[in-house]
Scaffold this motif. Sequence first.
Motif: not given
Length: 233
Positions: A25-45
Amino acid sequence: MSATWMQTARRLLPRLARLSREIRPTFHLGSVNELSVGRLRDLDVEAVLWDVDGTLMAHHAGRVDPALAAGFEDLLGAPGLRHAIVSNCQEARFAELGEIFPAIPVMLGYETGAGAAFRVRRGPAESWRGPGAAAASSAGGRAPGDLRPIRKPSGRLVRAALEELDFADRPQAALMVGDQYFTDIASANLAGVRSVKVPTLHRASFPAPVRSSQRLEAVLYRLKYGLPRPGGA
């Protein structure tokens, strides 16, 4: 034994060696909760493709896990962020997912004699896309005869979801979120989409063959790539 698991296994096993190159994967995260709106915007998602069982809820549960519900609702409500569900489910579960996620398109795929067909459910409404759409819709989605389910791992299923969201020409703006390497992550990589691997929720709720395959894929990943690094591959 689950019919879905058997169909997925028949698709996966002959391609295991090749697919093992597509499970990082591009990333491993410990939870879906780590995918905040801000983080997705920083990633241009701008588009998120979701697996459901094991990612957002227990196996065949009727709602998003309470621990994830608030964060997930924040993502659904974020302006400019679109969503779709890419599933390996059977017909009954497909209808359930349409009820659980009425505002999100849920995708299934089928092989027909006329080509691939992709079934889209938005709440109670259904539509079809793809060259085999007419053949598949006339069969009512029951997969008789030459109408065979397309199961993850499948780059075509992911690309069909991107088309549904009008992101076919911008796969780099999408992110696939799932809990399994050989279905969710491999599908994303086959389609040229970034991906996030999260731990399986409520693993004990899954049938024994699925739990065994989850343990096996974790071992295969570590043999090939080492221990997953939180926030990295």
